[in-house]
Scaffold this active site. Structure first.
Site, PDB file in Angstrom:
ATOM      1  N   ARG A 149      87.999   1.707  32.710  1.00 32.44           N
ATOM      2  CA  ARG A 149      87.299   2.979  32.879  1.00 32.44           C
ATOM      3  C   ARG A 149      86.446   3.279  31.643  1.00 32.44           C
ATOM      4  O   ARG A 149      86.816   2.933  30.531  1.00 32.44           O
ATOM      5  CB  ARG A 149      88.298   4.130  33.063  1.00 32.44           C
ATOM      6  N   ASN A 184      62.399  17.474  11.844  1.00 34.36           N
ATOM      7  CA  ASN A 184      61.070  17.118  12.336  1.00 34.36           C
ATOM      8  C   ASN A 184      60.888  17.232  13.848  1.00 34.36           C
ATOM      9  O   ASN A 184      59.783  17.481  14.326  1.00 34.36           O
ATOM     10  CB  ASN A 184      60.654  15.728  11.837  1.00 34.36           C
ATOM     11  N   LYS A 242      74.593  20.879  14.964  1.00 32.59           N
ATOM     12  CA  LYS A 242      74.259  21.380  13.630  1.00 32.59           C
ATOM     13  C   LYS A 242      72.769  21.127  13.412  1.00 32.59           C
ATOM     14  O   LYS A 242      72.339  20.033  13.093  1.00 32.59           O
ATOM     15  CB  LYS A 242      75.095  20.657  12.567  1.00 32.59           C
ATOM     16  N   ARG A 282      76.352  18.655  36.828  1.00 33.50           N
ATOM     17  CA  ARG A 282      75.778  18.508  35.493  1.00 33.50           C
ATOM     18  C   ARG A 282      74.287  18.209  35.591  1.00 33.50           C
ATOM     19  O   ARG A 282      73.460  18.819  34.908  1.00 33.50           O
ATOM     20  CB  ARG A 282      76.477  17.379  34.725  1.00 33.50           C
ATOM     21  N   GLU A 342      70.838   7.324  13.220  1.00 32.50           N
ATOM     22  CA  GLU A 342      69.450   6.903  13.011  1.00 32.50           C
ATOM     23  C   GLU A 342      69.041   7.391  11.634  1.00 32.50           C
ATOM     24  O   GLU A 342      68.883   8.584  11.395  1.00 32.50           O
ATOM     25  CB  GLU A 342      68.511   7.478  14.074  1.00 32.50           C
ATOM     26  N   HIS A 388      59.056   6.289  19.300  1.00 32.16           N
ATOM     27  CA  HIS A 388      60.313   6.251  20.036  1.00 32.16           C
ATOM     28  C   HIS A 388      60.259   7.039  21.338  1.00 32.16           C
ATOM     29  O   HIS A 388      61.009   6.753  22.267  1.00 32.16           O
ATOM     30  CB  HIS A 388      61.442   6.791  19.152  1.00 32.16           C
ATOM     31  N   ARG A 409      57.840  11.371  10.131  1.00 30.72           N
ATOM     32  CA  ARG A 409      58.487  10.655  11.236  1.00 30.72           C
ATOM     33  C   ARG A 409      59.177   9.426  10.682  1.00 30.72           C
ATOM     34  O   ARG A 409      58.610   8.728   9.841  1.00 30.72           O
ATOM     35  CB  ARG A 409      57.456  10.211  12.284  1.00 30.72           C
ATOM     36  N   CYS A 410      60.371   9.143  11.176  1.00 34.60           N
ATOM     37  CA  CYS A 410      61.077   7.957  10.697  1.00 34.60           C
ATOM     38  C   CYS A 410      60.372   6.676  11.121  1.00 34.60           C
ATOM     39  O   CYS A 410      60.566   5.627  10.513  1.00 34.60           O
ATOM     40  CB  CYS A 410      62.519   7.959  11.204  1.00 34.60           C
ATOM     41  N   ASP A 411      59.530   6.753  12.177  1.00 34.88           N
ATOM     42  CA  ASP A 411      58.836   5.558  12.665  1.00 34.88           C
ATOM     43  C   ASP A 411      57.376   5.499  12.211  1.00 34.88           C
ATOM     44  O   ASP A 411      56.576   4.750  12.765  1.00 34.88           O
ATOM     45  CB  ASP A 411      58.923   5.464  14.193  1.00 34.88           C
TER      46      ASP A 411
END
Length: 503
Positions: free
Chosen positions: A157, A171, A194, A82, A266, A457, A299-301
């Site tokens: 686990r 965004n 999505k 991976r 978020e 972020h 931007r959310c921030d």
């Protein structure tokens, strides 16, 4: 508006007409449909691409395939493979950098520098997936601390949940896709993405890159479906986790529809900056102006409120106005600081919010004017502290370059006004008084606090996420793993029949 695409990526679209029609990657196959959705460039509001509108039957088939086959393909892929695949994807992102930058400029209205930065962040996030793995280990629990469990022991686990539905915003349509993909699949989950209907192309290009890199074919799907048609998918029991980034209102609806699932949410932000009297007004103004205008405030921030102590208020205000005057707005393909916002309706909301604010005593210090269509000046307002809570801007996040200045008597008032908002994503504190800073750190009801810097972020080296109406869970390297995995406890009983015969 013409979109340029490299030959290796052109396979996922038809360029027979002036406007290319893209296919979507649906759990191992590139598919199309009879209906298409237009993709509009915010630069000139023209259609530059079309994506298929996937019907319910195809979605249900994809869900069946990813649930019955895809999740096991990803889980059974050795972790080292991976990580190797992620590194190959990172190399391919760099190889197709110009295609991705083009999609971000034309589709999002980003400046070239901002688009290039998003590609860099996506590459780094893929490479740093190895840091997520540190949180995937389990635990050993001895049973000899209770007479009830004496001569037993357990291992705990940490396992993948199965299928993650990632709903991404407009965004950061490349990075948010890559970020959610990495923390979901490095843990062994399959993923359905999505993308925002306004900006779907980066997700489709990334799916092609994942396919070329050799990611399990049935472990990834991209759902080009309008948000209003997502209800059935969200509520499907085969979805084990929903990772959503978007507005609080939409997030609340997702939780109601999704029911008993695991969530990473978020949601709304609009951050506060607390400015102490001993701060440097020039440095602080530069940081706040950058936060306000970065990607046009979408931007959310982004900082939306500036709560300043009295002695620094006037010099800070004057310098901040001068910084905003330097911002050049225009076509992002040219040398500008701010391009267009994603749609005209957001500017309509800003104009409503400014009118609401001025009617309640606010003064426009700078900007606030629509240049044309969806191009708008950054906006700075000020209002008395007694009336700030009445503002539409205080009650709701307006996703644009707008901030409100408020003079407060002390840090306690600033904390109270910040905490009284429904949102609690981030906050900034500018200054040097360690006692005031420590009080703000302790009392602010937010997920992250930035001292002498604006909230950003980045790729998630530092975990971020909201409190109150700003969300659930945390996004960040090594932290989101906790929300896309589950615990399984295995108890061994050594008092069982015949066990001691083999000891």
């Amino acid at each position: 508006m013409e979109l340029k695409v490299s030959p290796e990526l052109k396979e996922i679209a038809s360029f027979d007409s002036k406007i290319p029609s893209f296919k979507t990657y649906l759990v191992g196959d590139w598919v199309s449909s009879k209906e298409f959705e237009d993709v509009v460039s915010p630069i000139d509001l023209t259609v530059f691409a079309r994506v298929p509108r996937i019907p319910d039957q195809m979605i249900d088939q994809a869900l069946t395939k990813i649930y019955e086959k895809g999740r096991w393909e990803v889980r059974d892929m050795p972790g080292e493979k991976r990580l190797k695949t992620f590194h190959d994807m990172a190399s391919l992102l760099d190889k197709f950098r110009e295609d991705l930058i083009e999609a971000l400029i034309v589709g999002n209205g980003k400046t070239r520098a901002a688009a290039n930065g998003e590609v860099n962040a996506s590459i780094e996030r893929l490479i740093r997936a190895d840091l997520d793995v540190r949180k995937l280990y389990g635990e050993y629990v001895p049973g000899d601390w209770s007479s009830e469990s004496l001569e037993t022991e357990a291992i705990v686990r940490r396992e993948p949940v199965g299928v993650v539905l990632a709903i991404t915003p407009f965004n950061y349509p490349l990075f948010d896709v890559v970020n959610k993909f990495v923390y979901s699949t490095v843990a062994g989950n399959a993923i359905l993405i999505k993308p925002a209907s306004r900006t779907p192309l980066p997700a489709l290009l990334f799916a092609r890159i994942a396919e070329i890199a050799g990611f399990p074919r049935h472990g990834l799907g991209v759902l080009t479906v309008p948000g209003k048609e997502m209800d059935k998918i969200i509520s499907d029991k085969r979805i084990g986790v929903i990772s959503f980034t978007g507005s609080t209102e939409t997030g609340e609806k997702v939780i109601r529809l999704g029911g008993v699932k695991q969530y990473v949410m978020e949601l709304g932000g609009g951050d506060s900056a607390i400015v102490l009297d001993d701060s440097d007004p020039t440095y602080t103004a530069q940081k706040i102006a950058t936060s306000m205008t970065s990607y046009s405030g979408q931007r959310c921030d982004s900082i939306k409120f500036v709560f300043s102590e009295p002695n620094v208020y006037d010099p800070l205000k004057g310098t901040l106005i001068e910084e905003l005057k330097k911002v050049k707005i225009g076509d992002p393909r040219e040398e500008v600081n701010m391009g267009p916002v994603i749609e005209k309706g957001t500017v309509d909301e800003l104009e409503f919010a400014i009118k609401d604010a001025t009617e309640k005593g606010a003064r426009v210090l700078f900007g606030g004017k629509r240049i044309k269509d969806n191009y708008v000046e950054p906006t700075l307002l000020e209002i008395e502290k007694e009336r700030v809570k009445e503002l539409y801007l205080y009650k709701k996040e307006v996703f644009l370059s707008v901030a409100v200045m408020v003079k407060v008597e002390n840090v306690d008032e600033a904390i109270s006004l910040s905490n009284s908002r429904r949102y609690g994503l981030d906050a900034s504190v500018f200054g040097n008084d360690i006692n005031k800073i420590r009080k703000a750190i302790r009392m602010l009801e937010v997920g992250a606090i930035y001292i002498n810097d604006f909230p950003r972020h980045g790729i998630g080296y530092f975990p971020f996420g909201g409190r109150k109406d700003s969300g659930l869970g945390r996004e960040g390297i090594g932290y989101t793993i906790e929300h896309v995995t589950t615990y399984k406890t295995v108890v061994y009983n050594y008092k069982g029949k015949g066990v001691w015969e083999y000891m």
